[in-house]
Design a protein around this motif. Sequence first.
Motif, PDB file in Angstrom:
ATOM      1  N   ASN A 177      32.645  10.095  57.940  1.00  0.00           N
ATOM      2  CA  ASN A 177      32.370  10.990  58.992  1.00  0.00           C
ATOM      3  C   ASN A 177      33.501  11.929  58.808  1.00  0.00           C
ATOM      4  O   ASN A 177      33.915  12.372  60.080  1.00  0.00           O
ATOM      5  N   GLU A 178      33.819  12.596  57.580  1.00  0.00           N
ATOM      6  CA  GLU A 178      34.969  13.350  57.623  1.00  0.00           C
ATOM      7  C   GLU A 178      34.632  14.562  58.178  1.00  0.00           C
ATOM      8  O   GLU A 178      35.730  15.372  58.572  1.00  0.00           O
ATOM      9  N   GLU A 179      33.529  15.250  58.690  1.00  0.00           N
ATOM     10  CA  GLU A 179      33.333  16.565  59.539  1.00  0.00           C
ATOM     11  C   GLU A 179      33.679  15.927  60.720  1.00  0.00           C
ATOM     12  O   GLU A 179      33.496  17.281  61.782  1.00  0.00           O
ATOM     13  N   ASP A 180      34.079  15.024  61.519  1.00  0.00           N
ATOM     14  CA  ASP A 180      34.155  15.032  62.846  1.00  0.00           C
ATOM     15  C   ASP A 180      35.696  15.159  63.047  1.00  0.00           C
ATOM     16  O   ASP A 180      36.391  14.265  63.294  1.00  0.00           O
ATOM     17  N   PHE A 181      35.941  16.609  63.139  1.00  0.00           N
ATOM     18  CA  PHE A 181      37.263  16.747  63.270  1.00  0.00           C
ATOM     19  C   PHE A 181      37.926  16.788  64.934  1.00  0.00           C
ATOM     20  O   PHE A 181      38.979  16.735  64.855  1.00  0.00           O
ATOM     21  N   ASN A 182      36.936  16.427  65.796  1.00  0.00           N
ATOM     22  CA  ASN A 182      37.474  15.916  66.829  1.00  0.00           C
ATOM     23  C   ASN A 182      38.055  14.636  67.341  1.00  0.00           C
ATOM     24  O   ASN A 182      38.622  14.278  68.119  1.00  0.00           O
ATOM     25  N   ARG A 183      37.856  13.830  66.350  1.00  0.00           N
ATOM     26  CA  ARG A 183      38.352  12.561  66.232  1.00  0.00           C
ATOM     27  C   ARG A 183      39.706  12.503  65.633  1.00  0.00           C
ATOM     28  O   ARG A 183      39.997  13.104  64.463  1.00  0.00           O
ATOM     29  N   GLY A 235      29.385   7.102  42.514  1.00  0.00           N
ATOM     30  CA  GLY A 235      28.319   6.636  43.347  1.00  0.00           C
ATOM     31  C   GLY A 235      28.437   7.429  44.749  1.00  0.00           C
ATOM     32  O   GLY A 235      27.199   7.857  45.171  1.00  0.00           O
ATOM     33  N   LEU A 236      29.684   7.462  45.372  1.00  0.00           N
ATOM     34  CA  LEU A 236      29.617   8.097  46.581  1.00  0.00           C
ATOM     35  C   LEU A 236      29.331   9.420  46.676  1.00  0.00           C
ATOM     36  O   LEU A 236      28.830  10.008  47.937  1.00  0.00           O
ATOM     37  N   GLY A 237      29.513  10.289  45.446  1.00  0.00           N
ATOM     38  CA  GLY A 237      29.321  11.697  45.565  1.00  0.00           C
ATOM     39  C   GLY A 237      27.675  11.916  45.538  1.00  0.00           C
ATOM     40  O   GLY A 237      27.494  13.052  45.680  1.00  0.00           O
ATOM     41  N   GLN A 238      26.795  10.933  45.619  1.00  0.00           N
ATOM     42  CA  GLN A 238      25.430  11.229  45.681  1.00  0.00           C
ATOM     43  C   GLN A 238      25.109  11.414  47.140  1.00  0.00           C
ATOM     44  O   GLN A 238      23.886  11.881  47.245  1.00  0.00           O
ATOM     45  N   PHE A 239      25.924  10.908  47.848  1.00  0.00           N
ATOM     46  CA  PHE A 239      25.589  10.826  49.288  1.00  0.00           C
ATOM     47  C   PHE A 239      26.058  12.079  50.124  1.00  0.00           C
ATOM     48  O   PHE A 239      27.309  12.372  49.983  1.00  0.00           O
ATOM     49  N   GLU A 240      25.440  12.950  50.793  1.00  0.00           N
ATOM     50  CA  GLU A 240      25.759  14.056  51.515  1.00  0.00           C
ATOM     51  C   GLU A 240      26.868  13.881  52.691  1.00  0.00           C
ATOM     52  O   GLU A 240      27.539  14.795  52.899  1.00  0.00           O
ATOM     53  N   ARG A 241      26.720  12.766  53.154  1.00  0.00           N
ATOM     54  CA  ARG A 241      27.826  12.409  54.281  1.00  0.00           C
ATOM     55  C   ARG A 241      29.089  12.503  53.836  1.00  0.00           C
ATOM     56  O   ARG A 241      30.125  12.582  54.474  1.00  0.00           O
ATOM     57  N   PHE A 242      29.532  12.276  52.443  1.00  0.00           N
ATOM     58  CA  PHE A 242      30.621  12.288  51.816  1.00  0.00           C
ATOM     59  C   PHE A 242      30.721  13.674  51.411  1.00  0.00           C
ATOM     60  O   PHE A 242      30.562  13.974  50.150  1.00  0.00           O
ATOM     61  N   LYS A 243      31.174  14.867  52.087  1.00  0.00           N
ATOM     62  CA  LYS A 243      30.867  15.991  51.861  1.00  0.00           C
ATOM     63  C   LYS A 243      31.484  16.612  50.740  1.00  0.00           C
ATOM     64  O   LYS A 243      31.137  17.176  49.776  1.00  0.00           O
ATOM     65  N   ALA A 244      33.101  16.621  50.765  1.00  0.00           N
ATOM     66  CA  ALA A 244      33.770  16.867  49.432  1.00  0.00           C
ATOM     67  C   ALA A 244      33.497  16.356  48.340  1.00  0.00           C
ATOM     68  O   ALA A 244      33.484  16.813  47.239  1.00  0.00           O
ATOM     69  N   ALA A 245      33.268  14.582  48.250  1.00  0.00           N
ATOM     70  CA  ALA A 245      33.010  14.163  47.101  1.00  0.00           C
ATOM     71  C   ALA A 245      31.365  14.436  46.546  1.00  0.00           C
ATOM     72  O   ALA A 245      31.308  14.892  45.253  1.00  0.00           O
ATOM     73  N   ASN A 246      30.796  14.937  47.430  1.00  0.00           N
ATOM     74  CA  ASN A 246      29.079  15.426  47.219  1.00  0.00           C
ATOM     75  C   ASN A 246      29.500  16.740  46.229  1.00  0.00           C
ATOM     76  O   ASN A 246      28.936  16.833  45.294  1.00  0.00           O
ATOM     77  N   ALA A 247      30.119  17.613  46.860  1.00  0.00           N
ATOM     78  CA  ALA A 247      30.200  18.940  46.430  1.00  0.00           C
ATOM     79  C   ALA A 247      31.083  18.884  45.193  1.00  0.00           C
ATOM     80  O   ALA A 247      30.838  19.591  44.094  1.00  0.00           O
ATOM     81  N   PHE A 248      32.027  17.911  44.820  1.00  0.00           N
ATOM     82  CA  PHE A 248      32.782  17.988  43.438  1.00  0.00           C
ATOM     83  C   PHE A 248      31.999  17.307  42.423  1.00  0.00           C
ATOM     84  O   PHE A 248      31.834  17.752  41.313  1.00  0.00           O
ATOM     85  N   ARG A 249      31.005  16.299  42.737  1.00  0.00           N
ATOM     86  CA  ARG A 249      30.180  15.813  41.944  1.00  0.00           C
ATOM     87  C   ARG A 249      29.212  16.983  41.453  1.00  0.00           C
ATOM     88  O   ARG A 249      28.710  16.856  40.153  1.00  0.00           O
ATOM     89  N   GLN A 250      28.605  17.548  42.348  1.00  0.00           N
ATOM     90  CA  GLN A 250      27.628  18.794  41.924  1.00  0.00           C
ATOM     91  C   GLN A 250      28.499  19.753  41.194  1.00  0.00           C
ATOM     92  O   GLN A 250      27.644  20.176  40.179  1.00  0.00           O
ATOM     93  N   LEU A 251      29.595  20.255  41.360  1.00  0.00           N
ATOM     94  CA  LEU A 251      30.378  21.051  40.393  1.00  0.00           C
ATOM     95  C   LEU A 251      30.552  20.655  38.970  1.00  0.00           C
ATOM     96  O   LEU A 251      30.131  21.309  37.943  1.00  0.00           O
ATOM     97  N   ILE A 252      30.855  19.361  38.775  1.00  0.00           N
ATOM     98  CA  ILE A 252      31.004  18.545  37.348  1.00  0.00           C
ATOM     99  C   ILE A 252      29.590  18.353  36.868  1.00  0.00           C
ATOM    100  O   ILE A 252      29.354  18.661  35.622  1.00  0.00           O
ATOM    101  N   VAL A 304      41.637   9.895  43.963  1.00  0.00           N
ATOM    102  CA  VAL A 304      41.806  10.611  45.408  1.00  0.00           C
ATOM    103  C   VAL A 304      41.115  11.864  45.428  1.00  0.00           C
ATOM    104  O   VAL A 304      41.259  12.692  44.632  1.00  0.00           O
ATOM    105  N   LEU A 305      40.521  11.940  46.539  1.00  0.00           N
ATOM    106  CA  LEU A 305      40.228  13.322  47.208  1.00  0.00           C
ATOM    107  C   LEU A 305      40.730  13.435  48.516  1.00  0.00           C
ATOM    108  O   LEU A 305      40.520  12.794  49.436  1.00  0.00           O
ATOM    109  N   ARG A 306      41.255  14.666  48.824  1.00  0.00           N
ATOM    110  CA  ARG A 306      42.114  14.922  50.105  1.00  0.00           C
ATOM    111  C   ARG A 306      42.285  16.422  50.379  1.00  0.00           C
ATOM    112  O   ARG A 306      42.000  17.321  49.561  1.00  0.00           O
TER     113      ARG A 306
END
Length: 396
Positions: free
Chosen positions: A141-147, A168-185, A114-116
């Motif tokens: 679309n996790e950055e769409d905070f108006n929805r 896999g999902l962490g390779q895509f920039e649209r999954f913001k937090a997953a992408n950042a955590f993958r790059q960290l590791i 889980v990523l939350r």
Amino acid sequence: MRIESIRLKNYKSFRNATMADMPDLCVIVGANGTGKSTLFGVFGFLKDCLLHNVSRALQPRGGFKELLSRGADPSEGIEIEIKFRMEIAGIERLVTYGLHLGEERGRPVVLHEVLRYKRGRYGSPFHFLDFRKGAGYAISNEEDFNRPDEDLDREEQKVSPDTLAISGLGQFERFKAANAFRQLIENWHVSDFHINQARGSKDAVGVDEHLSETGDNLQLVARNLYENHRDIFNDLLESMRRRVPGVSSVTPKLTEDGRLLLQFQDGAFKDPFIDRYVSDGTIKMFAYLVLLHDPRPHPLLCVEEPENQLYPKLLGELAEEFREYAHRGGQVLVSTHSPDFLNSLELDEVFWLRKRDGYSEIMRAKDDPQVSAYMAAGDQMGYLWKQGFFTGVDPQ
């Protein structure tokens, strides 16, 4: 991006331990066998899970049963939780990545991943990635905070039960937090420096930007700094001159047969020495300075016992180099047995490990009233450690 805390449950010697409120520079003390290397190894394990899968990551570590804490019920599984801070939609948020591993029919499986984080100021953290045994969803679309929560776009996915969804999902920039955590590791770095591998001439082909774990590409990285980042290289040399008496310059030298070596110039002599003939301490100090003057700091740097082969009086300045590296954006974890290194640290930078009933516990120096009081009165951390004020840790 900075790691805020690490929680381990049933992971080798850590039956249930949390390392909270982690600073930019985080130094860990502990007697042999208390779990320092195990703590650092968590990131290596996650990286292997990410790049391959859980089964492959477990193989060199003896399998699931060897990673599971002694005496733990296998049905409880192994849990790793990492909290980190990062900016999302212009606001710094506390993101939690949780991984729960188990075993079914003798095979490892990701029971829950889980990523939350909180979308707003109030309420419970929202799950932007949630997988169980290979099936789950991620919010695209996790950055769409108006929805509202119910209108966010969920992508249902399936992966192998022993594969991390974040792989896999962490390779895509649209999954913001997953992408950042993958790059960290992916980009974390553990220094396992070997002086013998750092010495001698090396093949000059290619350009290396980062020092390797063992330091066997020291000459190539030094040449990259010398040719492409001369201002940084000059700052590095100035630090080297202050720390190693006699060394006035270091120059990457290309030999006639296409090899690369380092020449160390001693101000008392006309001709330079090649790295094969300088002291272990000189090579190691230069390697650390190359590592810590990296133009693009690793998001997480781990160094075990940097004091080896170094003169004690150099350790205070080395601690300051680690701190400056951390302030440039690369969080640093260091383990040490050196009072001289500890004497240069601040109260909130030090943790210690101790064993109780066979399991490792993580203690924070600033949570100890006695240590805090002595530090406030002007004492130094290394002296307090030698005098036995770190409960459960005895350096004698």
